[in-house]
Write a protein that holds these residues in place. Structure first.
Motif, PDB file in Angstrom:
ATOM      1  N   PRO A  98      16.920  11.143  22.203  1.00 40.78           N
ATOM      2  CA  PRO A  98      15.424  10.956  21.941  1.00 40.78           C
ATOM      3  C   PRO A  98      15.179  10.019  20.610  1.00 40.78           C
ATOM      4  O   PRO A  98      15.779  10.218  19.417  1.00 40.78           O
ATOM      5  CB  PRO A  98      14.681  12.097  21.881  1.00 40.78           C
ATOM      6  CG  PRO A  98      15.548  13.197  22.552  1.00 40.78           C
ATOM      7  CD  PRO A  98      17.069  12.561  22.316  1.00 40.78           C
ATOM      8  N   ALA A  99      14.293   9.064  20.532  1.00 39.85           N
ATOM      9  CA  ALA A  99      14.128   8.304  19.448  1.00 39.85           C
ATOM     10  C   ALA A  99      13.464   9.044  18.379  1.00 39.85           C
ATOM     11  O   ALA A  99      12.748  10.155  18.647  1.00 39.85           O
ATOM     12  CB  ALA A  99      13.132   7.083  19.830  1.00 39.85           C
ATOM     13  N   SER A 100      13.378   8.659  17.089  1.00 38.00           N
ATOM     14  CA  SER A 100      12.758   9.402  15.988  1.00 38.00           C
ATOM     15  C   SER A 100      11.175   9.224  16.134  1.00 38.00           C
ATOM     16  O   SER A 100      10.813   8.259  16.537  1.00 38.00           O
ATOM     17  CB  SER A 100      13.270   8.805  14.828  1.00 38.00           C
ATOM     18  OG  SER A 100      12.437   8.992  13.751  1.00 38.00           O
TER      19      SER A 100
ATOM     20  N   THR B 247      15.735  14.811   8.618  1.00 41.85           N
ATOM     21  CA  THR B 247      15.501  14.100   9.656  1.00 41.85           C
ATOM     22  C   THR B 247      13.911  14.627  10.249  1.00 41.85           C
ATOM     23  O   THR B 247      13.523  15.741  10.010  1.00 41.85           O
ATOM     24  CB  THR B 247      16.513  13.920  10.868  1.00 41.85           C
ATOM     25  OG1 THR B 247      16.463  15.247  11.236  1.00 41.85           O
ATOM     26  CG2 THR B 247      17.652  13.425  10.358  1.00 41.85           C
ATOM     27  N   MET B 248      13.203  13.585  10.924  1.00 37.00           N
ATOM     28  CA  MET B 248      11.988  14.006  11.525  1.00 37.00           C
ATOM     29  C   MET B 248      12.271  14.463  12.886  1.00 37.00           C
ATOM     30  O   MET B 248      12.990  14.014  13.528  1.00 37.00           O
ATOM     31  CB  MET B 248      10.910  12.603  11.425  1.00 37.00           C
ATOM     32  CG  MET B 248       9.456  13.155  11.738  1.00 37.00           C
ATOM     33  SD  MET B 248       8.436  11.871  11.345  1.00 37.00           S
ATOM     34  CE  MET B 248       8.177  12.178   9.615  1.00 37.00           C
ATOM     35  N   TRP B 249      11.026  15.052  13.571  1.00 38.75           N
ATOM     36  CA  TRP B 249      11.246  15.444  15.049  1.00 38.75           C
ATOM     37  C   TRP B 249      11.189  14.365  15.736  1.00 38.75           C
ATOM     38  O   TRP B 249      11.033  12.927  15.353  1.00 38.75           O
ATOM     39  CB  TRP B 249       9.938  16.128  15.351  1.00 38.75           C
ATOM     40  CG  TRP B 249       9.859  17.649  14.743  1.00 38.75           C
ATOM     41  CD1 TRP B 249      10.738  18.423  14.556  1.00 38.75           C
ATOM     42  CD2 TRP B 249       8.623  18.060  14.078  1.00 38.75           C
ATOM     43  NE1 TRP B 249      10.195  19.830  14.194  1.00 38.75           N
ATOM     44  CE2 TRP B 249       8.783  19.481  13.821  1.00 38.75           C
ATOM     45  CE3 TRP B 249       7.393  17.791  14.110  1.00 38.75           C
ATOM     46  CZ2 TRP B 249       8.091  20.387  13.415  1.00 38.75           C
ATOM     47  CZ3 TRP B 249       6.369  18.796  13.658  1.00 38.75           C
ATOM     48  CH2 TRP B 249       6.698  19.737  13.282  1.00 38.75           C
ATOM     49  N   SER B 250      11.839  14.309  16.984  1.00 34.33           N
ATOM     50  CA  SER B 250      11.872  13.455  17.918  1.00 34.33           C
ATOM     51  C   SER B 250      10.477  12.858  18.187  1.00 34.33           C
ATOM     52  O   SER B 250       9.504  13.477  18.109  1.00 34.33           O
ATOM     53  CB  SER B 250      12.756  14.042  19.178  1.00 34.33           C
ATOM     54  OG  SER B 250      11.942  14.802  20.021  1.00 34.33           O
ATOM     55  N   GLU B 251      10.753  11.694  18.834  1.00 38.08           N
ATOM     56  CA  GLU B 251       9.218  10.999  19.342  1.00 38.08           C
ATOM     57  C   GLU B 251       8.709  11.741  20.576  1.00 38.08           C
ATOM     58  O   GLU B 251       7.525  11.966  20.619  1.00 38.08           O
ATOM     59  CB  GLU B 251       9.765   9.511  19.920  1.00 38.08           C
ATOM     60  CG  GLU B 251       8.590   9.052  20.684  1.00 38.08           C
ATOM     61  CD  GLU B 251       8.887   7.422  21.113  1.00 38.08           C
ATOM     62  OE1 GLU B 251       8.206   6.745  20.752  1.00 38.08           O
ATOM     63  OE2 GLU B 251       9.862   7.623  21.845  1.00 38.08           O
ATOM     64  N   THR B 252       9.558  12.648  21.162  1.00 41.37           N
ATOM     65  CA  THR B 252       9.111  13.363  22.457  1.00 41.37           C
ATOM     66  C   THR B 252       8.113  14.551  21.644  1.00 41.37           C
ATOM     67  O   THR B 252       7.084  14.845  22.334  1.00 41.37           O
ATOM     68  CB  THR B 252      10.091  13.908  23.276  1.00 41.37           C
ATOM     69  OG1 THR B 252      10.868  12.717  23.780  1.00 41.37           O
ATOM     70  CG2 THR B 252       9.517  14.876  24.234  1.00 41.37           C
TER      71      THR B 252
END
Length: 229
Positions: A120-122, A181-186
């Motif tokens: 999944p994208a960032s 890192t940040m949560w995924s885009e989803t």
């Protein structure tokens, strides 16, 4: 009066329609007055703006910015930018968070390989785009410019990305662990979709703080069931 007009005599209906007409005329009169006042003020702000640029080569810190004064002869006047120094500071802080999110996006793509294959994208880019929409139009980053910014940063050395991302968050007022890192885009989309319901719960005058907290927790559990990064 409305019920009487709908089911009453022709005279009641005429009176009701006359009241509506008078109300509409008064509303339009008030709008016309506000529009005329705003037009004079906007011209004065624009003159001050242009003179300051000519004399100093930069925009003045005067509120509101003439481009932020929106005048509509039908709907009236509204201001879409900061009206005082405190709101201006809030806008600049939002821009710092947007910049940090763009750095975070580039770092996430490098560290996690997000956006590639089945990964999944960032969610950092999504947050940056969401916050950018809250800014006045003149301060927003165009989609093409946002893509160019992220592309330039994604090709930087990992060490530089780590350093610049952490510094960007510090500049925005947040202490973020190096390499985080940040949560995924989803996952981020799910969180953003919760905001309207969370606001509704917090604005409910019929529940106390304990009930409010329980309602928020229940909502989060229900929305996050089955969520994966």
């Amino acid at each position: 009066m409305t019920a009487s007009a709908l089911h009453g005599s022709p005279q009641s209906i005429r009176q009701y329609n006359e009241l509506r007409r008078l109300g509409a005329e008064k509303k339009q009169h008030d709008i016309n007055r506000d529009v005329a006042t705003a037009q004079r003020f906007k011209r004065a702000q624009q003159a001050l703006h242009d003179q300051h640029i000519e004399e100093h080569g930069c925009e003045p810190l005067a509120f509101p910015h003439p481009d932020d004064i929106i005048i509509d002869p039908r709907d009236g006047v509204r201001v879409i930018g900061p009206c005082n120094h405190d709101e201006y500071v809030m806008m600049r802080n939002t821009q710092l968070v947007i910049d940090a999110c763009l750095w975070q996006h580039a770092l996430d793509q490098r560290v996690m390989g997000r956006g590639m294959d089945d990964t999944p994208a960032s969610g950092a880019l999504l947050v940056a785009m969401f916050l950018d929409e809250t800014l006045p139009r003149r301060e927003q980053i165009s989609p093409s410019d946002m893509v160019l910014i992220t592309m330039r940063r994604e090709v930087m050395a990992k060490r530089q990305l780590l350093r610049e991302t952490r510094q960007a968050w510090l500049d925005a007022g947040y202490i973020v662990k190096r390499g985080a890192t940040m949560w995924s885009e989803t996952r981020m989309k799910q969180i953003l979709c919760m905001l309207p319901e969370a606001i509704r719960i917090c604005n409910n005058p019929d529940i106390d703080e304990e009930e409010e907290m329980q309602a928020l927790q229940d909502m989060i559990r229900q929305r996050m069931v089955g969520a994966t990064d």
